[in-house]
Each structure stands twice: as C-alpha cells, then as structure tokens.
Design a protein around this motif. Structure first.
Motif, short mmCIF file in Angstrom:
data_model
loop_
_atom_site.label_atom_id
_atom_site.label_comp_id
_atom_site.label_asym_id
_atom_site.label_seq_id
_atom_site.Cartn_x
_atom_site.Cartn_y
_atom_site.Cartn_z
N GLY A 1 -21.05 50.54 8.06
CA GLY A 1 -20.15 49.93 7.09
C GLY A 1 -19.80 50.88 5.96
O GLY A 1 -18.64 50.97 5.54
N ASP B 1 -21.53 39.70 12.83
CA ASP B 1 -21.59 38.48 13.63
C ASP B 1 -22.80 38.57 14.56
O ASP B 1 -22.74 39.22 15.62
CB ASP B 1 -20.31 38.30 14.45
CG ASP B 1 -20.29 37.00 15.24
OD1 ASP B 1 -21.34 36.33 15.31
OD2 ASP B 1 -19.23 36.67 15.79
N ARG C 1 -15.30 42.47 14.00
CA ARG C 1 -16.60 41.78 14.08
C ARG C 1 -17.59 42.72 14.74
O ARG C 1 -17.29 43.33 15.77
CB ARG C 1 -16.47 40.50 14.89
CG ARG C 1 -15.49 39.48 14.30
CD ARG C 1 -15.13 38.43 15.34
NE ARG C 1 -16.30 37.72 15.84
CZ ARG C 1 -16.39 37.24 17.08
NH1 ARG C 1 -15.42 37.43 17.96
NH2 ARG C 1 -17.47 36.59 17.46
N PRO D 1 -13.23 46.55 6.37
CA PRO D 1 -12.89 45.23 6.95
C PRO D 1 -13.79 44.90 8.13
O PRO D 1 -13.32 44.67 9.25
CB PRO D 1 -11.43 45.42 7.36
CG PRO D 1 -11.32 46.87 7.70
CD PRO D 1 -12.28 47.58 6.77
N LEU D 2 -15.10 44.93 7.89
CA LEU D 2 -16.07 44.64 8.94
C LEU D 2 -16.77 43.32 8.63
O LEU D 2 -17.03 43.01 7.47
CB LEU D 2 -17.13 45.75 9.04
CG LEU D 2 -16.62 47.19 9.21
CD1 LEU D 2 -17.80 48.15 9.38
CD2 LEU D 2 -15.67 47.31 10.39
N ARG D 3 -17.08 42.54 9.66
CA ARG D 3 -17.78 41.28 9.50
C ARG D 3 -18.96 41.27 10.48
O ARG D 3 -18.78 41.43 11.68
CB ARG D 3 -16.86 40.09 9.81
CG ARG D 3 -15.64 40.00 8.92
CD ARG D 3 -15.99 39.63 7.49
NE ARG D 3 -14.78 39.52 6.67
CZ ARG D 3 -14.27 40.54 5.97
NH1 ARG D 3 -14.86 41.73 6.02
NH2 ARG D 3 -13.19 40.38 5.25
N THR E 1 -22.03 39.33 3.92
CA THR E 1 -21.39 40.58 3.53
C THR E 1 -21.94 41.70 4.40
O THR E 1 -23.06 41.62 4.92
CB THR E 1 -21.68 40.89 2.05
OG1 THR E 1 -23.10 40.82 1.84
CG2 THR E 1 -20.99 39.88 1.16
N PHE E 2 -21.14 42.77 4.56
CA PHE E 2 -21.56 43.85 5.45
C PHE E 2 -22.34 44.89 4.65
O PHE E 2 -21.91 46.02 4.44
CB PHE E 2 -20.35 44.49 6.15
CG PHE E 2 -20.72 45.10 7.48
CD1 PHE E 2 -20.59 44.35 8.65
CD2 PHE E 2 -21.22 46.38 7.57
CE1 PHE E 2 -20.93 44.88 9.88
CE2 PHE E 2 -21.56 46.93 8.80
CZ PHE E 2 -21.42 46.18 9.95
N ASN F 1 -21.74 43.66 15.89
CA ASN F 1 -23.12 43.30 16.17
C ASN F 1 -23.77 44.47 16.90
O ASN F 1 -23.16 45.54 17.04
CB ASN F 1 -23.21 42.02 16.99
CG ASN F 1 -24.59 41.37 16.95
OD1 ASN F 1 -25.44 41.75 16.16
ND2 ASN F 1 -24.82 40.39 17.81
N VAL G 1 -9.57 42.73 11.18
CA VAL G 1 -11.00 42.72 10.85
C VAL G 1 -11.78 43.01 12.13
O VAL G 1 -11.40 42.56 13.22
CB VAL G 1 -11.43 41.35 10.28
CG1 VAL G 1 -12.94 41.28 10.11
CG2 VAL G 1 -10.73 41.08 8.95
N GLU H 1 -12.92 48.54 0.64
CA GLU H 1 -14.00 47.82 1.28
C GLU H 1 -13.76 47.73 2.78
O GLU H 1 -12.66 47.41 3.22
CB GLU H 1 -14.12 46.40 0.69
CG GLU H 1 -15.24 45.58 1.30
CD GLU H 1 -15.31 44.17 0.74
OE1 GLU H 1 -16.12 43.37 1.24
OE2 GLU H 1 -14.54 43.87 -0.21
N THR I 1 -20.54 33.41 5.25
CA THR I 1 -20.08 34.63 5.89
C THR I 1 -20.85 35.80 5.29
O THR I 1 -20.68 36.10 4.09
CB THR I 1 -18.57 34.83 5.68
OG1 THR I 1 -17.87 33.71 6.22
CG2 THR I 1 -18.09 36.10 6.36
#
Length: 415
Positions: free
Chosen positions: A259, A275, A165, A271-273, A233-234, A167, A163, A269, A231
């Motif tokens: 994304g 943060d 992360r 796999p980005l989160r 969603t992107f 920003n 994944v 989908e 958490t």
C-alpha cells in the motif's frame, strides 16, 4: 464466438492501443505465444476450473479403431489444446527462453483465449485477455508496478475512480488455520467462501455445514463473520482490525508495504481496499491476489496475483512471478460511446463521370497528409450512404467532380 463489424473492430483496436501504450510506458515488453499448448501442460492442475473448459485438439492420424480404444481417456485422444489463459503459456515461454531474457522480465500479452463456456451475457468462448506479468522479482515492488500500471490504464481510458481489492492466499490459509479447518478440507472451504458476495454470510455458513466441514471451525468462522466490521483502511491498523488474531506479522507487513509503494507511485492515497474474503479461484496463486473494481459496475474489471510455484514446474527451480489481467471485453462494453482516435477521416463522394485517375490522385494526396480516405460513388440515397459511413467511424465527407482538386474540396462533417 463473435463477428465484429468495422465500427466495433475499430473501437476495440483503439482500446487495445491505449492499453498497449500505457503498459509499454511502464516498462513492459510485448511477447507472443502460440494459440496451442501441450495437453499435459494445460491439464497440469494449475488452471483450476478453467482446465475443465479447455478445448482439446484430436491427435492427428488416429483411425476410428484407435479413437474408440481411447474414448475413455481424453489424454489419449488429444495431445494439444487451445490456451484458456495467457499465464500457463507465459510460464512455458519463460522456461524456454530464459537465457535470452533479463533477470527481471516485464511481459505484455494481448491475445485471444478460448474456453468452452456456456454462452451467456458477458461470457464468450473466444475473448481477448490483456496481461502484464513480472517474473524474477519476489518483492512487493512487483505487485505495486502491476497495480500502478493498470490503474493508469483505467485513467487513460476515462474510467477514473478504479479501486483494487487486495488479499493474500497466505492470509486465507492462516485464517482457516486459526479457525481450525483441517488442511485437506481447506480447498473446498475456499470454494464456498468465494461465494460470499453471491449467497451472503448465512449462505456460506450453511453450505460449509452441508459440506461436512469441522463444526467447531464453522462456528469460529461464523462468529468472525458476525463481528462488527467497517471498511478497513489499507494500513497496519486497518488490516489487522479485519483479521482474527494469529495472522503472521510478515504477511501483514507485506501488504502494508504494498500500500505504501502504490501510494508513493500515485502521489495520492492508494486506491487499495483490503478484502480478507477475496479468494480468486486459480489454483496456482501463492501470495498476493487482487481484483480491479469500478464504481460504475458490480463486477470486477480485472485481477491477478502472485504465482511463484508455476514456472518451477517447467524450469526445475522456483522463480517468483506475479501477473495482472485487464478484463478487456468488459472494459470495451463500458466504452460503447468512446470517442474516435482523433484521426482525420474522409469519404469522397464522387459522380459517375469523374475519371479514376482524378479520384486516385485526390485520395493519394489526402492519404499522404495522414487522412483515412474512402471513395464512394454518389448513390440515389445519399443520406443512407453518409449514415453508414458515420457508423463505420468516418467523420467528414466531400463531393468530388471532374475538376475537383485537393485545394477546392469542401469538407463537411457527417454529423
């Protein structure tokens, strides 16, 4: 700094080969730069804390009197240093060779770097970095290409489930502005925020107050940390839900587009989160920043970001640039039991009286067929020899006598 035994070196080279092959498959071209750069370039304020860890090289020809006279000024003692990362050398490389490179340049660098770290587990004074960078593309496509290629590398190494992360340094700056932190205190505030994973929200707030940051701003930030949050969603709604009001739309739109692009490239989908507290300490980042995480470990396996201002320092004009660095040493440690390369490897154990011409003829024939071959005279303790050969990465062995031919070899597994 470490030595590597044959089996360790072979494993490292197998991992490097996978990384190189996947990055090349994604259209990146490998370059090489010198291990040394000018002292002034390595200490130009672009490397963050890594500049303090740079190994400097004493100027040649200085006598003891000159050394004493310059003892209080490191820049007077040294004119070169060992590179502490591959990004500063790449910026200099591009500025030097731009006329011979494509408008959008996709670079691979896989090489050792040096930092005067305090030796401890997971931290070395010499280690390998595996970087990919895209220079000349200001769009989110560049970040998407880096992320897609790096996720592909993890998959190829058998580390599915990675994944990223994400920003943006502009998000951080806008957040601090919304909270009310003055521009001159923001670098120090970001250093403290970067400790959030280690000392928790209460620790961050306490340290900000100890630093003397604006009390009203710290109060606003503390209230933000205490809000109910899951958490995100992107997507547009998820990213905005994780941010205070007042963040510019164009920054959020950039992240959403990123994304969407990664999801389209992966066919699933992304796999980005998102943060909002991801900082990354390098002073040269100007936009998107990211770190690669994997569920098997609690530390990052790589990261990077956009550094649009760095090349302009060397070239005299701004050039967009973004890079991603795979944490090679950490990934190798995760792959301690990685399978071998699949090559045919064979130890020929021969009696003392077998003619040298026979041995070399057998070896040459097997090598010509694509095998890796080692000759070993039969010792008293054959078991120890076979165990050592297995540890060195060999998979099979065969006994050789004076009348042995390639066709008559009885090849047996070492395990």
């Amino acid at each position: 700094m470490r030595d590597f035994l044959p089996a360790d070196k072979a494993r490292r080279e197998r991992v490097l080969a996978v990384i190189r092959e996947r990055y090349r498959a994604h259209g990146f071209d490998e370059i090489e730069t010198p291990v040394m750069e000018e002292y002034s370039r390595l200490h130009a304020g672009m490397g963050g804390d890594n500049e303090k860890l740079s190994f400097s090289i004493l100027k040649r020809g200085m006598d003891s009197e000159a050394i004493r006279a310059a003892a209080e000024d490191p820049a007077a003692l040294a004119d070169l240093g060992l590179r502490y990362d591959l990004t500063v050398p790449l910026a200099r490389f591009y500025a030097t060779n731009r006329a011979q490179l494509p408008t959008v340049f996709r670079a691979i660098q896989m090489a050792p770097v040096w930092r005067a770290e305090r030796p401890q587990k997971g931290r070395y004074r010499q280690f390998v970095q595996c970087d990919i960078d895209i220079i000349g593309d200001a769009s989110s496509r560049a970040e998407a290409e880096l992320m897609t290629a790096s996720l592909d590398v993890l998959d190829a190494l058998g580390l599915e489930g990675g994944v990223i992360r994400v920003n943006d340094r502009r998000v951080l700056d806008a957040m601090l502005d919304v909270f009310g932190f003055a521009a001159d205190e923001r670098p120090g505030v970001l250093i403290t925020i970067d400790k959030l994973d280690k000392i928790g929200p209460s620790g961050v707030v306490a340290e900000l107050r100890e630093r003397g940051a604006a009390a009203a701003a710290v109060d606003a930030f503390e209230a933000y940390l205490g809000r109910p949050a899951g958490t995100p969603t992107f997507d547009d709604a998820g990213i905005r839900s994780a941010l205070p009001d007042g963040i510019p739309d164009d920054i959020v739109d950039h992240l959403v587009a990123l994304g969407d692009t990664v999801a389209a490239a992966r066919g699933v989908e992304a796999p980005l989160r998102f943060d909002p507290f991801l900082v990354r300490g390098m002073g040269y980042y100007t936009g998107t920043i990211f770190e690669l995480a994997h569920p098997s470990v609690d530390y990052s396996l790589g990261g990077g970001g956009r550094y649009d201002g760095m090349i302009g320092r060397f070239l005299g004009q701004d050039v967009p640039a973004v890079g991603f660095s795979i944490g090679f040493e950490r990934i190798v440690d995760l792959l301690q039991d990685a399978a071998d390369s699949g090559e045919r490897s064979l130890v020929l154990v021969h009696d003392r009286d077998v003619p040298l011409s026979t041995l070399l003829r057998l070896k040459a024939a097997l090598v010509a067929e694509g095998a890796r071959v080692r000759l070993e005279q039969r010792p008293k303790n054959l078991k120890a020899l076979l165990e050592r050969s297995s540890a060195d990465g060999y998979t099979t062995f065969a006994a050789v006598r004076s009348d042995t031919t390639v066709e008559s070899l009885e090849i047996k597994p070492l395990d």
